[in-house]
Design an enzyme around this catalytic site. Structure first.
Site, mmCIF file in Angstrom:
data_model
loop_
_atom_site.group_PDB
_atom_site.id
_atom_site.type_symbol
_atom_site.label_atom_id
_atom_site.label_comp_id
_atom_site.label_asym_id
_atom_site.label_seq_id
_atom_site.Cartn_x
_atom_site.Cartn_y
_atom_site.Cartn_z
ATOM 1 N N LYS A 10 -44.958 1.762 -49.458
ATOM 2 C CA LYS A 10 -45.165 3.159 -49.887
ATOM 3 C C LYS A 10 -43.895 3.705 -50.544
ATOM 4 C CE LYS A 10 -44.203 5.839 -46.657
ATOM 5 N NZ LYS A 10 -43.055 6.496 -46.075
ATOM 6 N N LYS B 263 -33.127 9.467 -50.626
ATOM 7 C CA LYS B 263 -33.752 8.443 -49.784
ATOM 8 C C LYS B 263 -34.369 7.330 -50.640
ATOM 9 C CE LYS B 263 -35.641 6.463 -46.191
ATOM 10 N NZ LYS B 263 -35.591 6.295 -44.794
ATOM 11 N N THR C 245 -40.490 9.854 -45.028
ATOM 12 C CA THR C 245 -40.074 9.450 -46.380
ATOM 13 C C THR C 245 -41.266 9.621 -47.308
ATOM 14 O OG1 THR C 245 -38.602 7.808 -45.415
ATOM 15 C CG2 THR C 245 -39.106 7.579 -47.755
HETATM 16 P P1 NAP Z 1 -45.261 5.092 -37.279
HETATM 17 O O1 NAP Z 1 -44.665 4.474 -36.082
HETATM 18 O O2 NAP Z 1 -46.406 4.429 -37.949
HETATM 19 O O3 NAP Z 1 -45.673 6.600 -36.874
HETATM 20 C C1 NAP Z 1 -46.337 7.447 -37.771
HETATM 21 C C2 NAP Z 1 -46.586 8.789 -37.087
HETATM 22 O O4 NAP Z 1 -47.193 9.680 -38.025
HETATM 23 C C3 NAP Z 1 -47.562 8.667 -35.902
HETATM 24 O O5 NAP Z 1 -47.154 9.587 -34.906
HETATM 25 C C4 NAP Z 1 -48.887 9.120 -36.539
HETATM 26 O O6 NAP Z 1 -49.812 9.633 -35.619
HETATM 27 C C5 NAP Z 1 -48.387 10.210 -37.448
HETATM 28 N N1 NAP Z 1 -49.326 10.534 -38.526
HETATM 29 C C6 NAP Z 1 -49.645 9.755 -39.601
HETATM 30 N N2 NAP Z 1 -50.528 10.396 -40.376
HETATM 31 C C7 NAP Z 1 -50.767 11.599 -39.804
HETATM 32 C C8 NAP Z 1 -51.588 12.707 -40.143
HETATM 33 N N3 NAP Z 1 -52.345 12.719 -41.251
HETATM 34 N N4 NAP Z 1 -51.575 13.783 -39.321
HETATM 35 C C9 NAP Z 1 -50.830 13.785 -38.205
HETATM 36 N N5 NAP Z 1 -50.033 12.767 -37.820
HETATM 37 C C10 NAP Z 1 -50.008 11.695 -38.617
HETATM 38 O O7 NAP Z 1 -44.180 5.305 -38.441
HETATM 39 P P2 NAP Z 1 -42.576 5.491 -38.320
HETATM 40 O O8 NAP Z 1 -41.924 4.167 -38.448
HETATM 41 O O9 NAP Z 1 -42.279 6.402 -37.174
HETATM 42 O O10 NAP Z 1 -42.308 6.253 -39.725
HETATM 43 C C11 NAP Z 1 -42.569 7.646 -39.878
HETATM 44 C C12 NAP Z 1 -41.940 8.113 -41.189
HETATM 45 O O11 NAP Z 1 -40.516 7.862 -41.139
HETATM 46 C C13 NAP Z 1 -42.454 7.346 -42.425
HETATM 47 O O12 NAP Z 1 -42.500 8.211 -43.530
HETATM 48 C C14 NAP Z 1 -41.405 6.253 -42.633
HETATM 49 O O13 NAP Z 1 -41.363 5.815 -43.968
HETATM 50 C C15 NAP Z 1 -40.142 7.001 -42.218
HETATM 51 N N6 NAP Z 1 -39.025 6.150 -41.738
HETATM 52 C C16 NAP Z 1 -39.243 5.067 -40.927
HETATM 53 C C17 NAP Z 1 -38.157 4.308 -40.484
HETATM 54 C C18 NAP Z 1 -38.322 3.103 -39.590
HETATM 55 O O14 NAP Z 1 -37.377 2.292 -39.480
HETATM 56 N N7 NAP Z 1 -39.455 2.931 -38.902
HETATM 57 C C19 NAP Z 1 -36.870 4.672 -40.864
HETATM 58 C C20 NAP Z 1 -36.666 5.798 -41.656
HETATM 59 C C21 NAP Z 1 -37.768 6.538 -42.083
HETATM 60 P P3 NAP Z 1 -50.786 8.629 -34.785
HETATM 61 O O15 NAP Z 1 -50.009 8.227 -33.566
HETATM 62 O O16 NAP Z 1 -51.985 9.429 -34.495
HETATM 63 O O17 NAP Z 1 -51.085 7.443 -35.691
#
Ligand code: NAP
Length: 281
Positions: free
Chosen positions: A236, A168, A93
């Site tokens: 964010k 979104k 997102t």
């Molecule tokens: P998360 O568990 O914090 O995972 C983030 C992922 O992104 C990790 O694999 C992290 O790698 C990677 N990452 C972050 N910065 C990076 C960079 N500069 N280069 C390479 N890899 C990077 O977050 P999440 O909940 O999965 O969310 C991911 C996205 O989906 C976000 O944009 C969020 O807003 C969106 N989203 C989340 C949900 C939800 O319910 N959680 C629902 C819909 C959408 P590392 O392991 O190395 O930290």
């Protein structure tokens, strides 16, 4: 299509496992290697040394990273060695502006970009039932649609590049209002000394039923705020909404202030249901 997943966090890990079940998962990459090792152990997918290496080996690359700068960093790395006609599907997102920048970077290399943010939480990612809102060229979506079906219950084409992320933003504003309403109502009920498990069960079958109440109601009442969806990530998203708006968004302003308070108190990585901490004191 040979599919790769970049970003194996709370959302990306579930997506990778569902691509594996659909027999299309070819490669994975995660910045922190241990998360890639865990998925490889379950799927036998090849761990790539870099996004650029994945770009040479896959036809479809699904990215799921945190923020705008992260998406652009990963897309730049993909673009270094990307094959012609590779499709990059970004499920993070971020802002519509970032989607437009990412699309431009890849277009210059003969590759394609779709902004495909998703909704449905970690549960939806695990079950493969996410709602996906798509921006980009419809013809490119049509090529990817069959493969993306492994991770979604519903794919909606919204419009040109950036429209998926704009849709979104609408979703995320609504989530803020629902979080405000559910946490405040449950704190109100708890303060009256009601049996709150019974309250959640019955309210979940009436006109106030919603996903957040059903999935987070009882855990927040028990004081458990395991993500889920982290406070700092929704902060964010609401900052993006605020930048896009040309009118005032009172729910966004109030929720940003509450989330800032939670982050200042050390709860940035808790689930957004931690808003209950502020409502019930
Ligand atoms: P998360 O568990 O914090 O995972 C983030 C992922 O992104 C990790 O694999 C992290 O790698 C990677 N990452 C972050 N910065 C990076 C960079 N500069 N280069 C390479 N890899 C990077 O977050 P999440 O909940 O999965 O969310 C991911 C996205 O989906 C976000 O944009 C969020 O807003 C969106 N989203 C989340 C949900 C939800 O319910 N959680 C629902 C819909 C959408 P590392 O392991 O190395 O930290």
């Amino acid at each position: 299509m040979k599919t790769g997943v970049i970003g194996l966090g709370a959302m990306g890990a579930g997506m990778a496992l569902n691509f594996h079940k659909a027999n299309v998962l070819h490669a994975i990459w995660n910045r922190t290697r241990s998360k890639a090792d865990a998925i490889a152990a379950e799927t036998a997918a090849a761990i790539m040394g870099s996004p650029a290496q994945m770009a040479q080996q896959c036809d479809l690359i699904v990215t799921c990273v945190s923020r705008d700068d992260d998406v652009l960093e990963v897309v730049q790395a993909i673009a270094e060695q990307v094959k012609k006609d590779v499709i990059v599907v970004d499920t993070s997102t971020v802002s519509s502006q970032t989607a437009l920048q990412a699309a431009e970077i890849l277009k210059n290399k003969g590759a394609h970009f779709l902004d495909c943010p998703v909704s449905g939480g970690v549960e939806g990612a695990r079950k493969g039932t996410l709602a996906m809102m798509v921006g980009g060229e419809q013809a490119i979506l049509d090529k990817a649609r069959g493969t993306l079906a492994a991770i979604t219950g519903n794919i909606a084409y919204i419009g040109p590049t950036g429209c998926g992320q704009a849709c979104k933003a609408v979703n995320q504003l609504m989530v803020a209002g629902i979080n405000q309403a559910v946490t405040e109502a449950l704190a109100f009920g708890k303060s009256m000394g009601l049996n709150m498990d019974r309250v959640v069960d019955i309210v979940s079958t009436g006109a106030a039923a919603n996903w957040f109440l059903e999935h987070r109601g009882k855990t927040m009442l028990a004081g458990t705020y395991t993500p889920g969806f982290k406070v700092n990530l929704h902060h964010k998203d609401l900052t993006i909404c605020q930048k896009m708006a040309d009118t005032s968004l009172p729910i966004v302003a109030m929720t940003l202030a509450h989330y800032q308070q939670l982050m200042d108190d050390g709860y940035a990585d808790e689930d957004i249901s931690a808003l209950f901490r502020i409502k019930y004191q």
